[in-house]
Design an enzyme around this catalytic site. Structure first.
Site, PDB file in Angstrom:
ATOM      1  N   LYS A   1      -7.732   5.066 -19.310  1.00 29.29           N
ATOM      2  CA  LYS A   1      -8.011   5.558 -20.658  1.00 29.29           C
ATOM      3  C   LYS A   1      -6.781   5.367 -21.554  1.00 29.29           C
ATOM      4  O   LYS A   1      -6.313   4.268 -21.692  1.00 29.29           O
ATOM      5  CB  LYS A   1      -8.456   7.016 -20.556  1.00 29.29           C
ATOM      6  CG  LYS A   1      -9.552   7.251 -19.493  1.00 29.29           C
ATOM      7  CD  LYS A   1     -10.789   6.466 -19.798  1.00 29.29           C
ATOM      8  CE  LYS A   1     -11.954   6.557 -18.847  1.00 29.29           C
ATOM      9  NZ  LYS A   1     -11.801   6.549 -17.439  1.00 29.29           N
TER      10      LYS A   1
ATOM     11  N   TYR B   1     -15.324  15.610 -15.731  1.00 29.62           N
ATOM     12  CA  TYR B   1     -15.930  14.275 -15.627  1.00 29.62           C
ATOM     13  C   TYR B   1     -16.929  14.300 -14.444  1.00 29.62           C
ATOM     14  O   TYR B   1     -16.570  14.730 -13.339  1.00 29.62           O
ATOM     15  CB  TYR B   1     -14.815  13.255 -15.400  1.00 29.62           C
ATOM     16  CG  TYR B   1     -15.311  11.864 -15.121  1.00 29.62           C
ATOM     17  CD1 TYR B   1     -16.184  11.228 -15.995  1.00 29.62           C
ATOM     18  CD2 TYR B   1     -14.905  11.179 -13.975  1.00 29.62           C
ATOM     19  CE1 TYR B   1     -16.640   9.947 -15.735  1.00 29.62           C
ATOM     20  CE2 TYR B   1     -15.355   9.891 -13.721  1.00 29.62           C
ATOM     21  CZ  TYR B   1     -16.228   9.287 -14.600  1.00 29.62           C
ATOM     22  OH  TYR B   1     -16.679   8.017 -14.337  1.00 29.62           O
TER      23      TYR B   1
ATOM     24  N   ASP C   1      -6.310  17.815 -15.105  1.00 28.71           N
ATOM     25  CA  ASP C   1      -6.644  16.450 -15.522  1.00 28.71           C
ATOM     26  C   ASP C   1      -6.288  16.347 -17.006  1.00 28.71           C
ATOM     27  O   ASP C   1      -6.938  16.953 -17.860  1.00 28.71           O
ATOM     28  CB  ASP C   1      -8.134  16.174 -15.271  1.00 28.71           C
ATOM     29  CG  ASP C   1      -8.504  14.723 -15.564  1.00 28.71           C
ATOM     30  OD1 ASP C   1      -7.838  14.103 -16.419  1.00 28.71           O
ATOM     31  OD2 ASP C   1      -9.468  14.227 -14.957  1.00 28.71           O
TER      32      ASP C   1
ATOM     33  N   ARG D   1       0.840  -1.207   0.000  1.00 30.82           N
ATOM     34  CA  ARG D   1       0.000   0.000   0.000  1.00 30.82           C
ATOM     35  C   ARG D   1       0.875   1.257   0.000  1.00 30.82           C
ATOM     36  O   ARG D   1       0.504   2.305  -0.526  1.00 30.82           O
ATOM     37  CB  ARG D   1      -0.971   0.017   1.194  1.00 30.82           C
ATOM     38  CG  ARG D   1      -1.796   1.305   1.275  1.00 30.82           C
ATOM     39  CD  ARG D   1      -3.035   1.179   2.143  1.00 30.82           C
ATOM     40  NE  ARG D   1      -2.769   0.629   3.452  1.00 30.82           N
ATOM     41  CZ  ARG D   1      -2.192   1.283   4.455  1.00 30.82           C
ATOM     42  NH1 ARG D   1      -1.813   2.544   4.313  1.00 30.82           N
ATOM     43  NH2 ARG D   1      -1.976   0.696   5.607  1.00 30.82           N
TER      44      ARG D   1
HETATM   45  N1  LCS Z   1     -10.916  12.075 -15.262  1.00 32.21           N
HETATM   46  C1  LCS Z   1     -11.452  11.957 -16.484  1.00 32.21           C
HETATM   47  C2  LCS Z   1     -11.213  13.035 -17.505  1.00 32.21           C
HETATM   48  C3  LCS Z   1     -12.221  10.848 -16.811  1.00 32.21           C
HETATM   49  O1  LCS Z   1     -12.730  10.756 -18.046  1.00 32.21           O
HETATM   50  C4  LCS Z   1     -12.439   9.846 -15.817  1.00 32.21           C
HETATM   51  C5  LCS Z   1     -13.272   8.654 -16.100  1.00 32.21           C
HETATM   52  C6  LCS Z   1     -11.870  10.016 -14.545  1.00 32.21           C
HETATM   53  C7  LCS Z   1     -11.103  11.139 -14.305  1.00 32.21           C
HETATM   54  C8  LCS Z   1     -12.030   8.994 -13.472  1.00 32.21           C
HETATM   55  O2  LCS Z   1     -11.246   7.884 -13.748  1.00 32.21           O
HETATM   56  P1  LCS Z   1     -11.562   6.375 -13.302  1.00 32.21           P
HETATM   57  O3  LCS Z   1     -11.754   6.397 -11.822  1.00 32.21           O
HETATM   58  O4  LCS Z   1     -12.794   5.941 -14.002  1.00 32.21           O
HETATM   59  O5  LCS Z   1     -10.336   5.643 -13.709  1.00 32.21           O
HETATM   60  N2  LCS Z   1     -14.062   8.788 -17.229  1.00 32.21           N
HETATM   61  C9  LCS Z   1     -14.987   7.960 -17.638  1.00 32.21           C
HETATM   62  C10 LCS Z   1     -15.819   8.237 -18.716  1.00 32.21           C
HETATM   63  O6  LCS Z   1     -15.842   9.277 -19.366  1.00 32.21           O
HETATM   64  N3  LCS Z   1     -16.602   7.211 -18.933  1.00 32.21           N
HETATM   65  O7  LCS Z   1     -16.419   6.225 -17.988  1.00 32.21           O
HETATM   66  C11 LCS Z   1     -15.356   6.638 -17.118  1.00 32.21           C
END
Ligand code: LCS
Length: 393
Positions: A208, A111, A183, A58
């Protein structure tokens, strides 16, 4: 080799490499929860920080560290903090930098969950926030208060593809003693490096483009300074949102081809955006590479390419959007983005459904907005798929 002095693609492959007893070329998966101390003195030194070995996964792990070092090198930061998800990265930043009576200014169309967790949960602890269209600098300027500590920007934003002037916002943030976090999920370090433009922190959902193969959920934070790294890391460890070694292994394997994937999907995206723009059933298209994008010129000054994310509005509105999604056969109807496969989704009923309609509209997310994450398939097949689905509208 000192990866600091190598080109981006060389660092993609070699940054974060380490030597083991067997000369392993790929970074092994250290699938262990804990690490033995050689003796009492060694244990004491590890806890005191005078030995930078490993204690407990961790807190840190060699496979995770290799991934953290790789992405930190790509973004030009001093250190990486890998997290179990992108939201783990977002929450760590909020938790470390905000508190009772402190305020954050952020992009209205971030997001959905990045906004939802702030407005619904951090607010319970007295944290204040204001969401504005950060693509207009004067909005950010007006929203900054005496108690503002964090400016949190997503650029390009999800799913409106709005672009924020990162150099100008960094300057504004620093004039007011605020930290700027960006971000960078949509752009990737291949196309945009916010730390080089003045940001203090970069974060990614590595779910992503960085991983790129729709088989890992994860996140990472990169800091510009050691001090910021030391502020953020204990929060991540304390909240327990660490990455797992197997996740780190896959993400490290995925990132090796980042440039190839981003360039190929961008080529497809450019053709699809142009095709959509002249389609009679399409009202508007937002793709940073189109001259019609309101911040196309700005994008050219801070991104070396335009990526493969776009959104468009159908003349037929909500129903047309649903019909389109029920009829695509190659593009996959799914949330997430940035993988080798093309994904299509409807933010108002999916990723941004957690926001009330008024907040969605304020963020530019209309009922009929469709988001497309273009993959690396043959573009002729993607266009044929969209055309047959459009015919059903
Ligand atoms: N930041 C952005 C720009 C994102 O698109 C997402 C997830 C996150 C943070 C959060 O990341 P995660 O915890 O899911 O790894 N975006 C998503 C979307 O547009 N569709 O499903 C997930």
């Amino acid at each position: 080799m000192d990866p600091k002095h190598s080109g981006f693609n060389t660092r993609l492959i070699h940054a974060g490499a380490f030597e083991d007893a067997y000369g392993s070329v790929s970074v092994p998966i250290y699938q262990t929860s804990t690490f033995a101390f050689r003796n009492a003195q060694h244990g004491a030194e590890l806890f005191a920080g005078s030995d930078d070995g490993y204690i407990y996964t961790r807190i840190g792990n060699p496979t995770i560290k290799a991934f953290e070092d790789n992405i930190a090198s790509l973004e030009g930061g001093v250190g990486g903090i890998a997290t179990s998800s992108g939201m783990g990265a977002v929450s760590t930043i909020y938790m470390a930098l905000l508190g009772q009576g402190l305020h954050m200014v952020s992009t209205a169309s971030v997001y959905g969950p990045s906004r939802n967790i702030m407005e619904k949960h951090f607010s319970r602890f007295g944290v204040e926030s204001t969401y504005v269209d950060t693509s207009k600098l004067e909005n950010v300027d007006r929203a900054i208060r005496r108690n503002t500590r964090l400016i949190y920007v997503e650029s390009p934003a999800n799913p409106t593809i709005q672009i924020t002037d990162l150099r100008a916002v960094a300057e504004l943030a620093h004039q007011h003693g605020c930290v700027l976090a960006v971000d960078n999920t949509f752009a990737t370090p291949h196309l945009q490096r916010p730390l080089e433009m003045g940001a203090d922190i970069v974060l990614h959902s590595i779910t992503k483009f960085i991983n790129g193969h729709a088989d890992v959920v994860g996140g990472i934070i990169i800091t510009k300074t050691k001090e910021m790294y030391r502020t953020l890391r204990p929060l991540m460890v304390g909240m327990g949102c660490s990455m797992d070694p197997h996740q780190a292994y896959l993400a490290l394997r995925g990132v090796r081809t980042l440039s190839l994937r981003v360039e190929r999907s961008e080529e497809n995206a450019r053709q699809i955006a142009r095709w959509l723009e002249q389609h009679p059933k399409v009202e508007w298209v937002r793709y940073a590479g189109l001259e019609s994008h309101p911040q196309h010129e700005l994008a050219k000054t801070q991104m070396s390419g335009f990526g493969s994310m776009m959104s468009f509005g159908l003349k037929g509105g909500f129903e047309a959007g649903r019909t389109l999604m029920d009829n695509v056969r190659l593009a996959i109807l799914a949330v997430s983005l940035g993988g080798v496969e093309t994904l299509i989704q409807h933010p108002a009923s999916m990723t941004h459904a957690g926001l009330d309609r008024e907040a969605r509209l304020q963020a530019g997310i209309t009922d009929g907005l469709v988001r497309l994450s273009v993959g690396i398939e043959d573009v002729e097949d993607l266009l044929a798929d969209l055309e047959q689905a459009f015919e059903k509208i």
